[in-house]
Scaffold this active site. Structure first.
Site, short mmCIF file in Angstrom:
data_model
loop_
_atom_site.label_atom_id
_atom_site.label_comp_id
_atom_site.label_asym_id
_atom_site.label_seq_id
_atom_site.Cartn_x
_atom_site.Cartn_y
_atom_site.Cartn_z
N LYS A 72 0.83 -1.20 0.00
CA LYS A 72 0.00 0.00 0.00
C LYS A 72 0.87 1.25 0.00
CE LYS A 72 -1.82 1.60 4.04
NZ LYS A 72 -1.50 3.03 4.23
N ASN A 73 1.85 1.30 0.89
CA ASN A 73 2.62 2.53 1.07
C ASN A 73 3.60 2.80 -0.08
OD1 ASN A 73 1.24 3.01 3.37
ND2 ASN A 73 2.96 2.67 4.79
N ARG A 125 -4.57 10.41 4.75
CA ARG A 125 -3.52 11.42 4.80
C ARG A 125 -2.61 11.38 3.58
NH1 ARG A 125 0.19 14.09 8.23
NH2 ARG A 125 2.26 13.56 7.54
N CYS A 166 -5.24 8.27 9.86
CA CYS A 166 -5.30 7.57 11.14
C CYS A 166 -5.24 8.58 12.28
CB CYS A 166 -4.10 6.65 11.29
SG CYS A 166 -4.21 5.15 10.33
N ARG A 180 0.47 14.68 13.35
CA ARG A 180 0.88 14.43 11.98
C ARG A 180 0.87 15.68 11.09
NH1 ARG A 180 -1.14 8.51 10.17
NH2 ARG A 180 0.85 8.57 9.12
N PRO A 181 1.70 16.65 11.39
CA PRO A 181 1.75 17.86 10.55
C PRO A 181 2.45 17.60 9.21
CG PRO A 181 3.40 17.98 12.29
CD PRO A 181 2.66 16.69 12.50
N VAL A 182 2.39 18.60 8.32
CA VAL A 182 3.06 18.48 7.01
C VAL A 182 4.03 19.64 6.79
CG1 VAL A 182 1.33 17.05 5.83
CG2 VAL A 182 1.06 19.54 5.87
N ASP A 183 4.52 20.21 7.90
CA ASP A 183 5.40 21.37 7.78
C ASP A 183 6.67 21.09 6.97
OD1 ASP A 183 5.73 19.76 10.22
OD2 ASP A 183 7.51 20.99 10.53
N GLN A 184 7.17 19.86 7.03
CA GLN A 184 8.41 19.55 6.30
C GLN A 184 8.18 19.49 4.80
OE1 GLN A 184 11.36 19.54 7.96
NE2 GLN A 184 10.01 20.12 9.65
N ASP A 235 4.85 0.86 12.12
CA ASP A 235 3.68 0.16 11.58
C ASP A 235 3.60 -1.30 12.03
OD1 ASP A 235 2.77 2.41 10.35
OD2 ASP A 235 3.34 1.83 8.31
N ILE A 275 7.91 7.42 17.02
CA ILE A 275 7.53 8.14 15.79
C ILE A 275 6.25 8.95 15.98
CG2 ILE A 275 6.98 7.90 13.32
CD1 ILE A 275 9.77 6.93 13.83
N ARG A 331 -8.66 -0.58 4.75
CA ARG A 331 -7.78 0.45 4.18
C ARG A 331 -6.43 -0.16 3.80
NH1 ARG A 331 -6.37 4.97 7.90
NH2 ARG A 331 -5.06 5.31 6.11
#
Ligand code: UD1
Length: 424
Positions: free
Chosen positions: A22-23, A100, A124, A129-133, A312, A334, A404
């Site tokens: 999936k990933n 996400r 999830c 879980r930010p996306v600043d990077q 995971d 994590i 999922r």
């Protein structure tokens, strides 16, 4: 809402094929946005997250044709994605909130279309879980980015190569930046890049499309930007988390299984822990066999970016430790809030104490079936494992989380001799 009813106590035995990852499939599907020529992707797992992303890409103007349906388990579907008609560079909240990984459209849209409006992600419920990077890297490449009303709005004429050092190791962040850099002017260097095998699979696919990505799999990735990418074919790598999950299920039930169409190469940290727990394992080029001892030994673990132990797989190892001999300490480094399975495992009789980001699991001789609730994808997998090993019946509610990320889970479990049925 569907439930999964499992009657535990039967050791899993037999052979199943592992599905495409999936990933890896998710970023590779997004890579189709980078070219006006068709991208053929095979071994796509039949999962809700994949269906959600295909729907999102179709809304953007990508033509998706399914050209092959799996003839045997593990083979997956084949789809051709044609983004020549890309016209709507928007990832709306109603789709992004369920997954996400939709944020992976940001880099490719910006690189090829010059504009993107992507909702801030949901996914999830395992922490902030930010996306600043992702944003910081794209800004370094010259993008103008604003965040308004829950949407990231990004614009750029042509992105420019840059040296980017991410503050933390981020998997989808690395993937987004690699994809954006493929069409940028000049060279991009990403330092502190994620080394996950799925990043490597994406890089292989991009290079087949004419990109110049080197160093994927190490913490420094270099991308020499090109003007255009072209048509390509790519077969998705095996799912290492699905592989690890079935290994844990066999281990927890005292079973013996052979998993085919997979690879042990990306699973060292997980295999080492299963050996420490007392399992016997035999590794072939594309198959793994595990034989469990009558009772497992407790194993300590600490999650960290690849090649260390994967977050995971934390919940699944929590489940096997519940029944093991001895006490295990599990540290999650994590994600905050990734112990939601603990309360549910306790309902089955597990002895677990949580203190911040670590959990102490004292093995008990037996678990007993009970109604439980799935809370996120991997937490659900831990409940399935515990249920398979418990005495009596466990009903797992909200298994849409499992759909999922695990292809045909009941069929695979049934093939291994488990009693697992979907109920309304
Ligand atoms: C990916 C995987 C997910 C896995 C995770 C960690 C996919 C589709 N999902 O998720 O299954 O659990 O890697 O191996 O591949 N972070 C920031 N700022 C950012 C980005 C991330 O602070 O801009 C933080 C996150 O909150 C988290 C950590 O970094 O604490 C790692 O997250 P990241 O590697 O980005 O996870 P995902 O890529 O979302």
């Amino acid at each position: 809402m569907d439930k999964l009813a499992i009657v535990g106590g039967t050791p899993l035995k037999g052979e199943i094929a592992i599905s495409g990852a999936k990933n890896a499939a998710l970023p590779i599907l997004c890579a189709s946005l980078l070219t006006a020529e068709p991208l053929e992707i095979s071994r796509l797992p039949n999962l809700n997250d994949i269906a959600t992303l295909l729907k999102l890409l179709e809304q953007m103007g990508v033509r998706v044709s399914k050209t092959g349906q799996a003839r045997q388990p593990g083979e997956g579907d084949t789809a051709v994605l044609d983004a020549s008609g890309l016209h709507y560079p928007v990832a709306p909240y109603d789709l992004v909130k369920t997954m996400r990984a939709s944020v992976l459209t940001l880099g490719p849209l910006l690189a090829r279309y010059g504009e993107a409006r992507v909702s801030l992600p949901g996914g999830c419920a395992i922490g902030a879980r930010p996306v600043d990077q992702h944003v910081k890297g794209l800004q370094a490449m010259g993008a103008e980015i604003t965040v308004e009303q829950g949407y990231i709005h990004a614009r750029a004429n042509r992105l420019k190569g840059a040296r980017i050092c991410t503050d933390i190791v981020t998997v989808t962040g690395t993937e987004n930046l690699i994809m954006a850099a493929t069409l940028a002017q000049g060279e991009t260097i990403i330092e502190n890049a994620a080394r996950e095998p799925e990043v490597v699979d994406l890089a292989h696919c991009l290079n087949r499309m004419g990109a110049r990505v080197s160093g994927a799999g190490s913490d420094v990735v270099r991308i020499e930007g090109v003007r255009k990418l072209h048509a390509a074919q790519h077969r998705v790598m095996p799912d290492r988390v699905e592989t690890g999950t079935y290994l844990c299920a066999a281990a927890a039930t005292g079973g013996s299984v052979r998993l085919t169409q997979t690879s042990a190469a990306c699973l060292d940290a997980v295999i080492d822990k299963l050996l420490d727990a007392g399992c016997e394992m035999s590794l072939e080029r594309d198959a793994i066999t595990l034989t469990a001892p009558p009772r497992l030994k407790a194993v300590n673990l600490r999650t960290a970016p690849y090649p260390a132990f994967p977050t995971d797989m934390q919940a699944q190892f929590m489940a096997i430790n519940c029944l093991a001999e001895g006490t295990a300490t599990i540290r999650e480094t994590i994600f905050e809030n990734r112990f939601m399975h603990v309360a549910e495992l306790q309902r089955l009789g597990a002895d677990i104490q949580v203190d911040g980001n670590h959990a102490i699991v004292r093995g008990v001789p037996a678990l007993k079936g009970a109604p439980v609730m799935a809370t996120d994808l991997r937490a659900s997998a831990s409940l399935v494992i515990a249920a398979l090993a418990a005495q009596g019946e466990t009903r797992i509610d909200r298994i849409y989380h499992l759909d999922r990320g695990y292809e045909h889970m009941e069929e695979k479990l049934t093939r291994l001799g488990a009693s697992a049925h979907r109920t309304a």
